[in-house]
Design a protein around this motif. Structure first.
Motif, PDB file in Angstrom:
ATOM      1  N   GLY A   1      39.932 -21.309  62.779  1.00 36.92           N
ATOM      2  CA  GLY A   1      40.026 -20.864  61.379  1.00 36.92           C
ATOM      3  C   GLY A   1      38.721 -21.111  60.625  1.00 36.92           C
ATOM      4  O   GLY A   1      38.229 -20.230  59.912  1.00 36.92           O
ATOM      5  N   PHE A   2      38.152 -22.297  60.766  1.00 36.66           N
ATOM      6  CA  PHE A   2      36.877 -22.586  60.097  1.00 36.66           C
ATOM      7  C   PHE A   2      35.746 -21.716  60.642  1.00 36.66           C
ATOM      8  O   PHE A   2      34.879 -21.274  59.885  1.00 36.66           O
ATOM      9  N   LEU A   3      35.753 -21.463  61.935  1.00 37.31           N
ATOM     10  CA  LEU A   3      34.747 -20.589  62.528  1.00 37.31           C
ATOM     11  C   LEU A   3      34.861 -19.174  61.955  1.00 37.31           C
ATOM     12  O   LEU A   3      33.858 -18.563  61.573  1.00 37.31           O
ATOM     13  N   ALA A   4      36.075 -18.657  61.877  1.00 35.56           N
ATOM     14  CA  ALA A   4      36.298 -17.312  61.344  1.00 35.56           C
ATOM     15  C   ALA A   4      35.880 -17.229  59.881  1.00 35.56           C
ATOM     16  O   ALA A   4      35.222 -16.266  59.464  1.00 35.56           O
ATOM     17  N   ILE A   5      36.229 -18.225  59.089  1.00 40.20           N
ATOM     18  CA  ILE A   5      35.842 -18.241  57.674  1.00 40.20           C
ATOM     19  C   ILE A   5      34.320 -18.286  57.541  1.00 40.20           C
ATOM     20  O   ILE A   5      33.734 -17.575  56.709  1.00 40.20           O
TER      21      ILE A   5
ATOM     22  N   GLY B   1      32.026 -15.375  55.903  1.00 40.67           N
ATOM     23  CA  GLY B   1      31.153 -15.719  54.779  1.00 40.67           C
ATOM     24  C   GLY B   1      29.715 -15.298  55.018  1.00 40.67           C
ATOM     25  O   GLY B   1      29.055 -14.746  54.136  1.00 40.67           O
ATOM     26  N   ILE B   2      29.225 -15.558  56.212  1.00 40.04           N
ATOM     27  CA  ILE B   2      27.853 -15.162  56.546  1.00 40.04           C
ATOM     28  C   ILE B   2      27.722 -13.642  56.526  1.00 40.04           C
ATOM     29  O   ILE B   2      26.765 -13.087  55.973  1.00 40.04           O
ATOM     30  N   THR B   3      28.692 -12.950  57.093  1.00 44.53           N
ATOM     31  CA  THR B   3      28.655 -11.492  57.112  1.00 44.53           C
ATOM     32  C   THR B   3      28.681 -10.931  55.701  1.00 44.53           C
ATOM     33  O   THR B   3      27.904 -10.029  55.361  1.00 44.53           O
ATOM     34  N   TYR B   4      29.566 -11.456  54.856  1.00 42.11           N
ATOM     35  CA  TYR B   4      29.631 -10.968  53.476  1.00 42.11           C
ATOM     36  C   TYR B   4      28.335 -11.250  52.732  1.00 42.11           C
ATOM     37  O   TYR B   4      27.857 -10.411  51.966  1.00 42.11           O
TER      38      TYR B   4
ATOM     39  N   VAL C   1      25.325 -11.364  53.889  1.00 39.94           N
ATOM     40  CA  VAL C   1      24.282 -10.431  54.327  1.00 39.94           C
ATOM     41  C   VAL C   1      24.546  -9.036  53.779  1.00 39.94           C
ATOM     42  O   VAL C   1      23.650  -8.373  53.255  1.00 39.94           O
ATOM     43  N   VAL C   2      25.788  -8.576  53.868  1.00 39.40           N
ATOM     44  CA  VAL C   2      26.108  -7.209  53.458  1.00 39.40           C
ATOM     45  C   VAL C   2      26.160  -7.076  51.938  1.00 39.40           C
ATOM     46  O   VAL C   2      25.888  -6.003  51.403  1.00 39.40           O
ATOM     47  N   SER C   3      26.454  -8.135  51.213  1.00 44.31           N
ATOM     48  CA  SER C   3      26.559  -8.028  49.752  1.00 44.31           C
ATOM     49  C   SER C   3      25.236  -8.278  49.045  1.00 44.31           C
ATOM     50  O   SER C   3      25.159  -8.170  47.829  1.00 44.31           O
ATOM     51  N   SER C   4      24.189  -8.590  49.793  1.00 42.85           N
ATOM     52  CA  SER C   4      22.886  -8.779  49.150  1.00 42.85           C
ATOM     53  C   SER C   4      22.265  -7.414  48.866  1.00 42.85           C
ATOM     54  O   SER C   4      22.581  -6.421  49.508  1.00 42.85           O
ATOM     55  N   SER C   5      21.382  -7.376  47.908  1.00 41.56           N
ATOM     56  CA  SER C   5      20.719  -6.126  47.560  1.00 41.56           C
ATOM     57  C   SER C   5      19.638  -5.831  48.594  1.00 41.56           C
ATOM     58  O   SER C   5      18.716  -6.613  48.779  1.00 41.56           O
ATOM     59  N   TRP C   6      19.742  -4.686  49.260  1.00 39.96           N
ATOM     60  CA  TRP C   6      18.764  -4.295  50.263  1.00 39.96           C
ATOM     61  C   TRP C   6      17.623  -3.511  49.637  1.00 39.96           C
ATOM     62  O   TRP C   6      16.680  -3.128  50.322  1.00 39.96           O
ATOM     63  N   ASP C   7      17.713  -3.268  48.349  1.00 40.64           N
ATOM     64  CA  ASP C   7      16.678  -2.538  47.618  1.00 40.64           C
ATOM     65  C   ASP C   7      15.806  -3.557  46.892  1.00 40.64           C
ATOM     66  O   ASP C   7      16.289  -4.303  46.040  1.00 40.64           O
ATOM     67  N   ASN C   8      14.522  -3.611  47.216  1.00 44.76           N
ATOM     68  CA  ASN C   8      13.623  -4.604  46.618  1.00 44.76           C
ATOM     69  C   ASN C   8      13.457  -4.426  45.119  1.00 44.76           C
ATOM     70  O   ASN C   8      13.179  -5.390  44.409  1.00 44.76           O
ATOM     71  N   ASP C   9      13.609  -3.198  44.625  1.00 44.06           N
ATOM     72  CA  ASP C   9      13.402  -2.929  43.209  1.00 44.06           C
ATOM     73  C   ASP C   9      14.645  -3.172  42.360  1.00 44.06           C
ATOM     74  O   ASP C   9      14.610  -2.987  41.153  1.00 44.06           O
ATOM     75  N   ARG C  10      15.728  -3.569  42.972  1.00 45.60           N
ATOM     76  CA  ARG C  10      16.991  -3.717  42.241  1.00 45.60           C
ATOM     77  C   ARG C  10      17.507  -5.139  42.397  1.00 45.60           C
ATOM     78  O   ARG C  10      17.561  -5.673  43.511  1.00 45.60           O
TER      79      ARG C  10
END
Length: 99
Positions: free
Chosen positions: A14-18, A22-25, A27-36
């Motif tokens: 359970g802790f591994l999955a969480i 968390g790590i996946t979110y 990475v994906v929720s960060s802004s990939w646009d440098n100007d934004r």
């Protein structure tokens, strides 16, 4: 104090999955646009980046299909197709410039 092995294994999993979620979110929720600048929770960025990932995966599938089709073509047929695509791209750029 003793714990059942199944409880320890389930809790560890359970802790591994969480952690992985968390790590996946993050990475994906960060802004990939440098100007934004990104938002605090990154919900908008998450939706945009998931869409970008889906588009990339669909292009990968399309490329695989094209490669399969090209395997049966001769070099001359492939070169004619490339030349035709370059000509269409050139015409599209010219048309876009005139607009």
């Amino acid at each position: 104090m003793e714990f059942q092995p199944a409880v320890v294994a389930t809790t560890s999993f359970g802790f591994l999955a969480i952690g992985l979620l968390g790590i996946t979110y993050s990475v994906v929720s960060s802004s990939w646009d440098n100007d934004r600048d990104g938002s605090v929770l990154g919900v908008d960025e998450f939706q945009k980046n998931v869409g970008s990932l889906r588009d990339g995966l669909s292009r990968t599938k399309e490329n695989a299909v094209l490669r399969e089709k090209m395997m049966g073509l001769s070099e001359d047929e492939i070169q004619r197709a490339i030349d035709g695509q370059e000509k269409r791209d050139k015409n599209n750029k010219k048309d876009a410039w005139m607009e």
